[in-house]
Enzyme design. Structure first.
Site, short mmCIF file in Angstrom:
data_model
loop_
_atom_site.label_atom_id
_atom_site.label_comp_id
_atom_site.label_asym_id
_atom_site.label_seq_id
_atom_site.Cartn_x
_atom_site.Cartn_y
_atom_site.Cartn_z
N ASP A 1 6.26 1.84 6.18
CA ASP A 1 4.86 1.44 6.13
C ASP A 1 4.10 2.35 5.17
O ASP A 1 3.48 3.32 5.61
CB ASP A 1 4.25 1.50 7.53
CG ASP A 1 2.85 0.93 7.57
OD1 ASP A 1 2.54 0.09 6.72
OD2 ASP A 1 2.08 1.32 8.46
N GLU B 1 -4.91 1.33 2.68
CA GLU B 1 -4.74 0.28 3.69
C GLU B 1 -4.83 0.85 5.09
O GLU B 1 -5.39 0.22 5.99
CB GLU B 1 -3.39 -0.42 3.51
CG GLU B 1 -3.20 -1.67 4.36
CD GLU B 1 -2.64 -1.39 5.76
OE1 GLU B 1 -2.64 -2.32 6.60
OE2 GLU B 1 -2.19 -0.25 6.00
N GLU B 2 -4.29 2.05 5.28
CA GLU B 2 -4.34 2.66 6.60
C GLU B 2 -5.78 3.01 7.01
O GLU B 2 -6.04 3.25 8.18
CB GLU B 2 -3.47 3.93 6.64
CG GLU B 2 -1.99 3.69 6.39
CD GLU B 2 -1.33 2.81 7.44
OE1 GLU B 2 -1.98 2.47 8.45
OE2 GLU B 2 -0.15 2.45 7.25
N HIS C 1 0.85 -1.19 0.00
CA HIS C 1 0.00 0.00 0.00
C HIS C 1 0.88 1.25 0.00
O HIS C 1 1.91 1.30 0.67
CB HIS C 1 -0.97 0.00 1.18
CG HIS C 1 -0.35 0.15 2.54
ND1 HIS C 1 -0.15 1.37 3.14
CD2 HIS C 1 0.10 -0.77 3.42
CE1 HIS C 1 0.39 1.19 4.34
NE2 HIS C 1 0.56 -0.09 4.54
N HIS D 1 4.86 4.63 12.21
CA HIS D 1 3.74 5.58 12.15
C HIS D 1 4.08 6.94 12.78
O HIS D 1 3.22 7.58 13.37
CB HIS D 1 2.49 5.00 12.83
CG HIS D 1 1.71 4.07 11.96
ND1 HIS D 1 0.47 3.58 12.30
CD2 HIS D 1 2.00 3.52 10.74
CE1 HIS D 1 0.03 2.77 11.35
NE2 HIS D 1 0.94 2.73 10.40
N GLU E 1 4.16 -5.88 4.41
CA GLU E 1 3.71 -4.93 5.43
C GLU E 1 4.87 -4.49 6.31
O GLU E 1 6.03 -4.85 6.07
CB GLU E 1 2.61 -5.56 6.30
CG GLU E 1 1.21 -5.04 5.97
CD GLU E 1 1.04 -3.55 6.23
OE1 GLU E 1 1.92 -2.94 6.87
OE2 GLU E 1 0.03 -2.99 5.80
#
Length: 906
Positions: free
Chosen positions: A218, A252-253, A206, A355, A279
């Site tokens: 990510d 995706e998030e 993603h 994140h 991932e």
């Protein structure tokens, strides 16, 4: 002649003397302790009785066995042994690439992948619905795919499609909620033979990111790896048998929305027979295979056969699927909604900056990219040229036991074979212990008594060890020093690890001194080895019976110690616990202990960062102390016998207690600060700041309450205790209060994590006025033939909105137009709907049906609230929000955005 007769006389005299002395030696024990039993041990007869030395620490055994182990040498030896194993594990983890690429055509080029990565992350944060995600990143991907298509071989055909799906589904993640998406983006590429293909393998990544993060690990690095894999495969002179579909998904998030849109709506989805999902739960390092299947053992066999730098564990799979880790990946969507098997990989190292703004391309080593690319390329090529992909349904049944050995190779075998191996190991233990019970009745009773008492002592030592560390953890939490180890992990070992070890040693030392007063050191060492063997064997039986593939760990912890014991028994019997025995004993324990260290590293590498973002309700010190106590119990299990073989444990106990006490005092004094803004190794405190305006309406549509402020949530247990000294106005006097009559307490939760974060603050601030305000209204209300009321609503607003619904007392929501039609409640009984859209979206219309349970009550049927979250663009910021963010210290990473909240009663 004369000399020979003299020798004969001397010989006869000596033999006579030895016989008399031997008879006296045999009778002597009976005079000293007539009630003591003869040798018990079946494998050679180590005597139970001993004669205590004046010091009370040695024994009265034969030479070699009687002296006992030197405490200092034993303690230092074991500590050095564990340190060497830990160093070996670290060495294996730092070696990312086993074989360097030769640079030949057809090999994965990490430098090219890094170029892709840097271009994607240079765009900035890429939230779904933002121009950065929907336009700039999509344009870049299409440009690179076009260049790859131009360079591709004539053997292959490349097709490209940009999908904009709309859909809805429910998921039981985070207590359960429903998701709705509209016009989100997928970039899909199909690489197939020139004549086409009927079957395909899917590679998924993603390109969207969470707000305020460049999302390098990510998941931009995975998309960069996939672009390079596409380039290599498309230029290959080797023809493919099946197609490879590359899905670059753009949402995706938003809790797995884009993958759902692809697998349920895209025409190529029907070709997919297996998938690989890329991932991240950390930044860089090795990518771990932490999920496969469900079942379909041929997939893990493909990984074993093809991967150049394997890193896989069925233990990680069973831990992740247990729900202990609060996370989900697109694997879940393909498994549940596509009924497709796959392999799930993720980077797991350095989850502290996952994140956050620190997730940048420069923190990902080129070797990490190279190893991931080598592995993905090899596995995709293997699957795309394999006959098994076309007939995967024939190989779908059965589970696999799989694990890598220090990253060098993977061992994999069917779970049913593992069960046979496990029960064979159990039978070996039964025979070993059973032989000891086939002694004369008196000896058996003594052995059984000592074994059962020792088993009780072992459990007492473990229980008191756990209680001790939990008492310390609770005290540390109560005085506000939680997470002191977050930035200094060794602090947790010094505080909880030493306390656990000291308590275990203390209990066994007391047992040796006051209970086993007449038993020999060797006999006790053997009894407690048998106890450890029995405990691990019991876990082996339990795990195998439950069908857990992870039972192989217990099998390793039973088989190798048992083989070591049998091989070294003669040496132990003749010479006791001397240097040669200890050396071979530790060598025999090498495999179980080094693998345990390997797993322990993975546990702490994953769980320690998670404890810094697990919410305000879970005391992280209690969790970490429990894990450390468990690790101490496991690592000490086959070393308990050394407590009984050693002459003393006094110095060891004093040293461990001293380390624990000093660490405890330093922690209580606040010496170890939990967070760090060190650019080389940041460990930030995560927070959410939402500048919001709330409006509450009554049944007639009148505004009954309106307020504005900055709603503050901390991700961890420490709350605002470290923030208040820097920003005094954020203190407990502004704690937010729950609106009992509103769903989810009347606050604009982005996701339904209200049960994890119950402590929040509400800082007064002026009203916000977004340029693109959200609108919500009831467009129809009708009575159905089946005596329910159908309410139809429409909403417009920013790319991210949250809908909250609560049925009033006496009413229930029977069905709605979302998900599969069955309403799903979140924790607490309210309903939560997560909504997102791409750049251009139509008006969101949906309906709910409300049914009365008895007589129709007064006061309305349902309360509906909607929150609009502005994650990008000019509406994302306010001057007050910016000013507050600037007051936070450098070690804080705040997610901040503007939002509005409107509540209605119908």
């Amino acid at each position: 002649m004369e000399r020979g007769s003299e020798s004969g006389a001397v010989r006869r005299h000596r033999v006579g003397t030895e016989r008399r002395e031997g008879l006296a030696a045999m009778l002597q024990p009976e005079r000293e302790a007539p009630a003591q039993e003869p040798p018990v041990d079946t494998c050679g007869g180590v005597s139970r009785t001993r004669k205590r030395s004046p010091a009370g620490g040695g024994g009265g055994e034969s030479q070699g066995a009687g002296a006992g182990l030197s405490e200092a040498r034993a303690a230092l030896g074991l500590a050095l042994y564990l340190l060497v194993l830990w160093a070996l594990v670290q060495l294996s983890l730092q070696r990312l690439v086993l074989r360097r690429p030769s640079g030949h055509h057809g090999e994965f080029d990490a430098r090219q992948a890094r170029d892709y990565l840097e271009h994607i992350t240079a765009i900035g944060p890429r939230t779904t619905g933002s121009p950065e995600n929907e336009i700039l990143t999509v344009q870049y991907l299409l440009e690179q795919i076009k260049l790859i298509e131009v360079q591709s071989s004539r053997l292959h055909k490349i097709s490209v499609d940009v999908q904009r799906p709309t859909g809805s589904f429910s998921i039981d993640f985070l207590g359960g909620f429903t998701s709705y998406y509209d016009n989100i983006t997928n970039v899909v590429v199909k690489l197939e033979p020139r004549d086409g293909a009927q079957h395909a393998v899917l590679a998924n990544c993603h390109f969207d990111s969470v707000p305020s993060s460049p999302g390098a690990s990510d998941d931009a690095v995975s998309c960069s790896v996939m672009l390079e894999v596409l380039r290599v495969l498309s230029t290959s002179s080797e023809a493919l048998q099946h197609a490879v579909v590359f899905l670059f998904n753009g949402a995706e998030e938003n809790v797995l929305q884009a993958s759902h849109g692809f697998i349920t709506q895209h025409p190529w989805a029907s070709l997919i027979r297996a998938f690989i999902n890329l991932e991240a739960a950390g930044v860089g390092g090795k990518e771990l295979v932490f999920q496969t299947g469900p079942e379909n053992p041929w997939l893990i066999q493909a990984y074993v056969s093809a991967a150049k730098h394997p890193f896989a564990s069925v233990v990680a799979q069973e831990v992740f699927q247990s729900g202990i880790i609060p996370s989900e990946t697109d694997f879940r969507i393909y498994r549940d909604f596509g009924n497709i098997p796959g392999i799930d990989l993720a980077f797991i190292e350095n989850g502290y900056i996952y994140h956050t703004k620190y997730d940048t391309a420069d923190r990902i080593l080129t070797d990490s990219i190279q190893r991931a690319g080598d592995n993905i390329l090899a596995v995709l090529k293997y699957l795309a040229t394999s006959d098994m992909l076309a007939f995967s349904s024939e190989y779908r049944h059965g589970k696999m036991v799989f694990f890598d050995v220090l990253g060098l190779f993977v061992i994999a075998y069917p779970c049913r074979v593992g069960s046979i191996i496990n029960y064979m190991v159990v039978m070996a233990v039964v025979l070993y212990l059973g032989k000891k019970l086939l002694q004369p009745k008196h000896n058996t009773l003594n052995y059984m008594k000592d074994f059962l008492c020792g088993l009780g002592i072992t459990f007492i030592s473990w229980f008191t060890s756990l209680v001790t560390v939990l008492i310390i953890a609770v005290f540390v939490s109560l005085i506000g020093q939680s997470l002191s180890w977050y930035n200094h992990f060794y602090v947790s070992v010094g505080l909880y690890g030493t306390a656990a070890a000291a308590k275990i040693i203390l209990i066994h030392t007391l047992a040796k001194r006051f209970y086993y007063t007449n038993a020999s050191d060797q006999y006790l060492g053997e009894v407690f080895f048998d106890i450890s063997l029995f405990v691990h064997c019991s876990f082996l039986v339990m795990f195998t019976y439950q069908g857990l593939c992870s039972a192989f760990i217990s099998a390793v912890w039973v088989a190798f110690p048992l083989l070591t014991k049998l091989a070294m028994h003669k040496e132990f019997k003749q010479h006791g616990a001397q240097g040669k025995f200890i050396a071979f004993y530790l060598l025999g324990m090498f495999i179980p202990y080094v693998y345990a260290m390997y797993l322990i590293w993975a546990v702490f590498e994953m769980f320690t960062p998670i404890l810094g973002r697990s919410g305000s309700e879970i005391p992280p010190d209690i969790v970490l102390a429990s894990i450390l106590a468990g690790c101490t119990m496991i690592l000490s299990s086959y070393f308990m016998n050394f407590i009984y073989l050693a002459r003393s444990t006094k110095k060891t106990l004093i040293s461990l207690t001293l380390v624990c006490t000093v660490t405890f005092l330093l922690v209580c004094s606040g010496t170890f600060f939990p967070y760090s803004s060190n650019p080389a190794n940041p460990k930030p405190k995560r927070m959410i700041l939402q500048h919001m305006t709330r409006t509450f309406h009554d049944l007639e549509g009148n505004i009954v309450k309106k307020d504005s402020g900055i709603w503050i949530n901390g991700f961890d247990y420490t709350g605002m205790s470290h923030i208040t000294p820097h920003i005094p106005e954020i203190n407990d006097t502004i704690r937010a209060h729950c609106e009992e009559n509103a769903p989810l307490c009347g606050f604009p939760w982005y996701l339904p994590v209200h049960f994890l974060i119950r402590k929040n603050w509400y800082f007064p601030a002026p009203e916000v006025s977004p340029r693109n305000p959200a609108h919500f209204r009831l467009i129809s209300k009708e009575q159905t033939p089946w005596d329910s009321v159908k309410l139809t609503f429409e909403a417009t607003g920013p790319s991210h909105m949250s809908l909250y619904v609560r049925a009033h007392k006496g009413w229930t929501i029977s069905q709605w137009s979302l998900g599969n039609g069955t309403p799903v409640t979140c924790k607490g009984g309210d309903y939560f709907v997560f909504y997102s859209h791409g750049l251009q979206a139509s008006v969101w219309q949906f309906w709910i049906e409300v049914q009365v349970l008895g007589e129709q009550p007064e006061g309305g049927m349902v309360t509906v609230a909607i929150a609009a979250h502005y994650h990008s663009g000019e509406d994302n910021r306010s001057s007050q929000l910016t000013a507050l963010k600037e007051k936070f210290p450098e070690w804080v990473f705040p997610f901040a955005w503007v939002c509005t909240y409107s509540l209605f009663v119908f």
